[in-house]
Scaffold this motif. Structure first.
Motif, PDB file in Angstrom:
ATOM      1  N   VAL A 211      -0.035  10.573   5.461  1.00 26.89           N
ATOM      2  CA  VAL A 211      -1.399  10.027   5.431  1.00 26.89           C
ATOM      3  C   VAL A 211      -2.119  10.359   6.738  1.00 26.89           C
ATOM      4  CG1 VAL A 211      -2.805   7.950   5.175  1.00 26.89           C
ATOM      5  CG2 VAL A 211      -0.675   8.166   3.881  1.00 26.89           C
ATOM      6  N   ALA A 212      -1.454  10.179   7.857  1.00 25.79           N
ATOM      7  CA  ALA A 212      -2.058  10.499   9.155  1.00 25.79           C
ATOM      8  C   ALA A 212      -2.449  11.971   9.232  1.00 25.79           C
ATOM      9  CB  ALA A 212      -1.092  10.156  10.283  1.00 25.79           C
ATOM     10  N   GLU A 213      -1.657  12.818   8.585  1.00 30.38           N
ATOM     11  CA  GLU A 213      -1.898  14.259   8.626  1.00 30.38           C
ATOM     12  C   GLU A 213      -3.028  14.690   7.708  1.00 30.38           C
ATOM     13  OE1 GLU A 213       0.894  18.309   8.370  1.00 30.38           O
ATOM     14  OE2 GLU A 213       1.759  16.313   8.084  1.00 30.38           O
ATOM     15  N   GLY A 214      -3.330  13.861   6.696  1.00 27.33           N
ATOM     16  CA  GLY A 214      -4.358  14.214   5.734  1.00 27.33           C
ATOM     17  C   GLY A 214      -3.817  14.821   4.456  1.00 27.33           C
ATOM     18  N   LYS A 215      -2.493  14.948   4.359  1.00 26.49           N
ATOM     19  CA  LYS A 215      -1.897  15.501   3.144  1.00 26.49           C
ATOM     20  C   LYS A 215      -1.874  14.476   2.017  1.00 26.49           C
ATOM     21  CE  LYS A 215       1.037  19.090   5.137  1.00 26.49           C
ATOM     22  NZ  LYS A 215       2.430  19.610   5.274  1.00 26.49           N
ATOM     23  N   ALA A 216      -1.937  13.194   2.369  1.00 23.61           N
ATOM     24  CA  ALA A 216      -2.009  12.117   1.386  1.00 23.61           C
ATOM     25  C   ALA A 216      -3.154  11.189   1.763  1.00 23.61           C
ATOM     26  CB  ALA A 216      -0.693  11.356   1.324  1.00 23.61           C
ATOM     27  N   ASP A 217      -3.659  10.472   0.769  1.00 22.60           N
ATOM     28  CA  ASP A 217      -4.783   9.563   1.005  1.00 22.60           C
ATOM     29  C   ASP A 217      -4.349   8.127   1.233  1.00 22.60           C
ATOM     30  OD1 ASP A 217      -7.040  11.460   0.517  1.00 22.60           O
ATOM     31  OD2 ASP A 217      -6.120  11.590  -1.466  1.00 22.60           O
ATOM     32  N   VAL A 218      -3.213   7.755   0.666  1.00 26.47           N
ATOM     33  CA  VAL A 218      -2.813   6.354   0.748  1.00 26.47           C
ATOM     34  C   VAL A 218      -1.304   6.240   0.554  1.00 26.47           C
ATOM     35  CG1 VAL A 218      -3.212   5.946  -1.730  1.00 26.47           C
ATOM     36  CG2 VAL A 218      -3.316   4.016  -0.121  1.00 26.47           C
ATOM     37  N   TYR A 219      -0.734   5.265   1.242  1.00 29.63           N
ATOM     38  CA  TYR A 219       0.675   4.930   1.080  1.00 29.63           C
ATOM     39  C   TYR A 219       0.777   3.424   0.881  1.00 29.63           C
ATOM     40  CZ  TYR A 219       5.429   3.702   2.716  1.00 29.63           C
ATOM     41  OH  TYR A 219       6.690   3.157   2.863  1.00 29.63           O
ATOM     42  N   PRO A 220       0.978   2.973  -0.361  1.00 28.20           N
ATOM     43  CA  PRO A 220       1.167   1.547  -0.614  1.00 28.20           C
ATOM     44  C   PRO A 220       2.638   1.183  -0.492  1.00 28.20           C
ATOM     45  CG  PRO A 220       1.021   2.721  -2.699  1.00 28.20           C
ATOM     46  CD  PRO A 220       0.940   3.763  -1.602  1.00 28.20           C
ATOM     47  N   ARG A 221       2.928   0.109   0.206  1.00 31.97           N
ATOM     48  CA  ARG A 221       4.322  -0.313   0.355  1.00 31.97           C
ATOM     49  C   ARG A 221       4.450  -1.788  -0.020  1.00 31.97           C
ATOM     50  NH1 ARG A 221       9.511   1.965   1.463  1.00 31.97           N
ATOM     51  NH2 ARG A 221      10.854   0.140   1.671  1.00 31.97           N
ATOM     52  N   PHE A 222       4.812  -2.027  -1.255  1.00 35.12           N
ATOM     53  CA  PHE A 222       4.999  -3.382  -1.747  1.00 35.12           C
ATOM     54  C   PHE A 222       6.507  -3.653  -1.870  1.00 35.12           C
ATOM     55  CE2 PHE A 222       0.952  -1.946  -3.872  1.00 35.12           C
ATOM     56  CZ  PHE A 222       0.115  -2.526  -2.946  1.00 35.12           C
ATOM     57  N   ALA A 223       7.174  -3.558  -0.765  1.00 38.13           N
ATOM     58  CA  ALA A 223       8.618  -3.752  -0.682  1.00 38.13           C
ATOM     59  C   ALA A 223       8.954  -3.998   0.787  1.00 38.13           C
ATOM     60  CB  ALA A 223       9.359  -2.524  -1.219  1.00 38.13           C
ATOM     61  N   PHE A 265       2.138  -3.764   2.818  1.00 41.21           N
ATOM     62  CA  PHE A 265       1.017  -3.103   3.491  1.00 41.21           C
ATOM     63  C   PHE A 265       0.540  -1.871   2.725  1.00 41.21           C
ATOM     64  CE2 PHE A 265       4.885  -1.251   5.425  1.00 41.21           C
ATOM     65  CZ  PHE A 265       4.662   0.102   5.228  1.00 41.21           C
ATOM     66  N   ILE A 266      -0.630  -1.388   3.163  1.00 39.35           N
ATOM     67  CA  ILE A 266      -1.207  -0.139   2.646  1.00 39.35           C
ATOM     68  C   ILE A 266      -1.662   0.689   3.842  1.00 39.35           C
ATOM     69  CG2 ILE A 266      -3.146   0.887   1.372  1.00 39.35           C
ATOM     70  CD1 ILE A 266      -3.056  -1.480  -0.513  1.00 39.35           C
ATOM     71  N   VAL A 267      -1.307   1.961   3.852  1.00 38.16           N
ATOM     72  CA  VAL A 267      -1.765   2.902   4.878  1.00 38.16           C
ATOM     73  C   VAL A 267      -2.918   3.702   4.288  1.00 38.16           C
ATOM     74  CG1 VAL A 267      -1.122   4.724   6.479  1.00 38.16           C
ATOM     75  CG2 VAL A 267       0.614   3.095   5.686  1.00 38.16           C
ATOM     76  N   GLU A 268      -4.082   3.657   4.918  1.00 37.20           N
ATOM     77  CA  GLU A 268      -5.237   4.401   4.427  1.00 37.20           C
ATOM     78  C   GLU A 268      -6.230   4.616   5.559  1.00 37.20           C
ATOM     79  OE1 GLU A 268      -6.945   2.101   1.293  1.00 37.20           O
ATOM     80  OE2 GLU A 268      -7.232   0.329   2.547  1.00 37.20           O
ATOM     81  N   LYS A 269      -7.233   5.419   5.293  1.00 35.08           N
ATOM     82  CA  LYS A 269      -8.243   5.708   6.305  1.00 35.08           C
ATOM     83  C   LYS A 269      -9.078   4.470   6.599  1.00 35.08           C
ATOM     84  CE  LYS A 269     -11.654   9.236   7.519  1.00 35.08           C
ATOM     85  NZ  LYS A 269     -12.340  10.480   7.089  1.00 35.08           N
ATOM     86  N   LYS A 270      -9.411   4.267   7.871  1.00 32.57           N
ATOM     87  CA  LYS A 270     -10.230   3.109   8.246  1.00 32.57           C
ATOM     88  C   LYS A 270     -11.571   3.168   7.529  1.00 32.57           C
ATOM     89  CE  LYS A 270      -8.260   2.643  12.889  1.00 32.57           C
ATOM     90  NZ  LYS A 270      -8.504   2.753  14.337  1.00 32.57           N
ATOM     91  N   GLY A 271     -11.990   2.012   6.997  1.00 37.04           N
ATOM     92  CA  GLY A 271     -13.309   1.915   6.375  1.00 37.04           C
ATOM     93  C   GLY A 271     -13.365   2.413   4.941  1.00 37.04           C
ATOM     94  N   ILE A 272     -12.233   2.871   4.387  1.00 34.55           N
ATOM     95  CA  ILE A 272     -12.230   3.383   3.024  1.00 34.55           C
ATOM     96  C   ILE A 272     -11.202   2.599   2.199  1.00 34.55           C
ATOM     97  CG2 ILE A 272     -11.637   5.351   1.547  1.00 34.55           C
ATOM     98  CD1 ILE A 272     -12.774   7.174   3.600  1.00 34.55           C
ATOM     99  N   THR A 273     -11.640   2.063   1.073  1.00 30.94           N
ATOM    100  CA  THR A 273     -10.744   1.375   0.152  1.00 30.94           C
ATOM    101  C   THR A 273     -10.788   2.089  -1.185  1.00 30.94           C
ATOM    102  OG1 THR A 273     -11.149  -0.750   1.234  1.00 30.94           O
ATOM    103  CG2 THR A 273     -10.187  -0.819  -0.961  1.00 30.94           C
ATOM    104  N   LEU A 274      -9.654   2.580  -1.620  1.00 32.84           N
ATOM    105  CA  LEU A 274      -9.614   3.364  -2.852  1.00 32.84           C
ATOM    106  C   LEU A 274      -9.649   2.507  -4.103  1.00 32.84           C
ATOM    107  CD1 LEU A 274      -6.987   6.050  -1.805  1.00 32.84           C
ATOM    108  CD2 LEU A 274      -9.452   6.328  -1.996  1.00 32.84           C
ATOM    109  N   ILE A 275      -9.302   1.228  -3.974  1.00 33.94           N
ATOM    110  CA  ILE A 275      -9.387   0.295  -5.112  1.00 33.94           C
ATOM    111  C   ILE A 275     -10.324  -0.836  -4.744  1.00 33.94           C
ATOM    112  CG2 ILE A 275      -8.116  -1.385  -6.491  1.00 33.94           C
ATOM    113  CD1 ILE A 275      -5.737   0.411  -6.471  1.00 33.94           C
TER     114      ILE A 275
END
Length: 275
Positions: A211-223, A265-275
């Motif tokens: 996600v930090a690299e820009g290859k992914a948009d979001v990483y949800p971790r519900f565990a 937690f969820i890893v995503e770009k600041k200021g952007i919510t995909l859901i």
């Protein structure tokens, strides 16, 4: 000051990576696998990498909180304004499977916030490093600390993060070993809202790096995860313009808590919510 200690952390991560690979590449090694109290695996590589890192970081003024070290009571830790949070070998299951998807994680944390971080992938020879003062970077093809190297020389050869990539659908990075029903539900909500998703699977803290690299948009971790699983990646994500938010409330993860277990937690770009 951050740059000085970031340099120290990079050297520690690379030297730990060398030690891990010497065990990983030994065809006669059985990794001396043990089971910890939570039934998670522990290998000789975890222990040896911890020894390498602790020896180097003990030369700094800051205490070390390592997955494989002694976990002091919170009555002592709460006095630690600045500390190292370390996972000497993140992705032990991936190490045992010999799929290469394991990392060395080292973070410098101040007042509960990760201000510098290093993640090293020994097999892929990829180094991610970041601090609040210099930004986030990826350096490929590095195997050991080079003679005469400096933070400036590493930055000059590295790629600044994030890289700009366009994705037709949201790219979701998920755990290769842990995919909970809640994560599957989140992915389905994304699919419904955006007309599709692209799923990328990976092990260890590589997921945060993607996600930090820009290859992914979001990483949800519900565990479940622990602080040493995320602190280094969090520092890199922050320096790349991302954030790791608690799912229960839109606030960043905090570190050196009384309970070292992270909330979901969820890893995503600041200021952007995909859901």
């Amino acid at each position: 000051m951050e740059q000085k200690y970031l340099f120290t952390a990079i050297c520690a991560a690379l030297k730990a990576g060398e030690k891990i690979l010497s065990i990983y590449n030994d065809p006669t090694s059985d990794f001396e696998i043990e089971r910890k109290a939570d039934n998670s695996p522990l290998t000789i590589a975890d222990r040896k990498a911890h020894e390498v890192i602790a020896t180097i970081l003990d030369e700094t003024p800051f205490p070390v909180l390592s997955e494989e070290g002694k976990h002091l009571d919170y009555s002592i830790r709460r006095e630690w304004n600045t500390l190292w949070i370390v996972d000497p070998l993140d992705g032990t299951k991936e190490f045992i499977k010999r799929n290469g998807e394991f990392t060395v994680n080292i973070a410098l944390v101040r007042d509960g916030v990760p201000i510098a971080g290093v993640i090293y992938l020994p097999v892929k020879q990829d180094l991610y490093f970041a601090s609040d003062s210099v930004g986030a970077y990826k350096l490929a093809g590095i195997t050991r600390p080079e003679e005469g190297a400096t933070i400036e020389s590493w930055i000059e050869k590295a790629s600044r993060l994030p890289r700009k990539e366009k994705h037709a659908f949201p790219v979701v990075v998920a755990s290769r070993s842990h995919l909970s029903p809640e994560t599957e539900e989140y992915i389905e909500l994304l699919r419904q809202k955006h007309g599709g998703v692209q799923l990328v699977s990976s092990g260890s803290s590589i997921k945060i790096c993607l996600v930090a690299e820009g290859k992914a948009d979001v990483y949800p971790r519900f565990a479940p995860t622990m602080e040493w699983d995320t602190a280094a990646g969090h520092a890199i994500a922050r320096a790349a313009g991302m954030e790791i938010y608690q799912t229960s409330e839109k606030r960043p993860l905090r570190y050196n808590k009384e309970n070292l277990l992270n909330p979901w937690f969820i890893v995503e770009k600041k200021g952007i919510t995909l859901i």
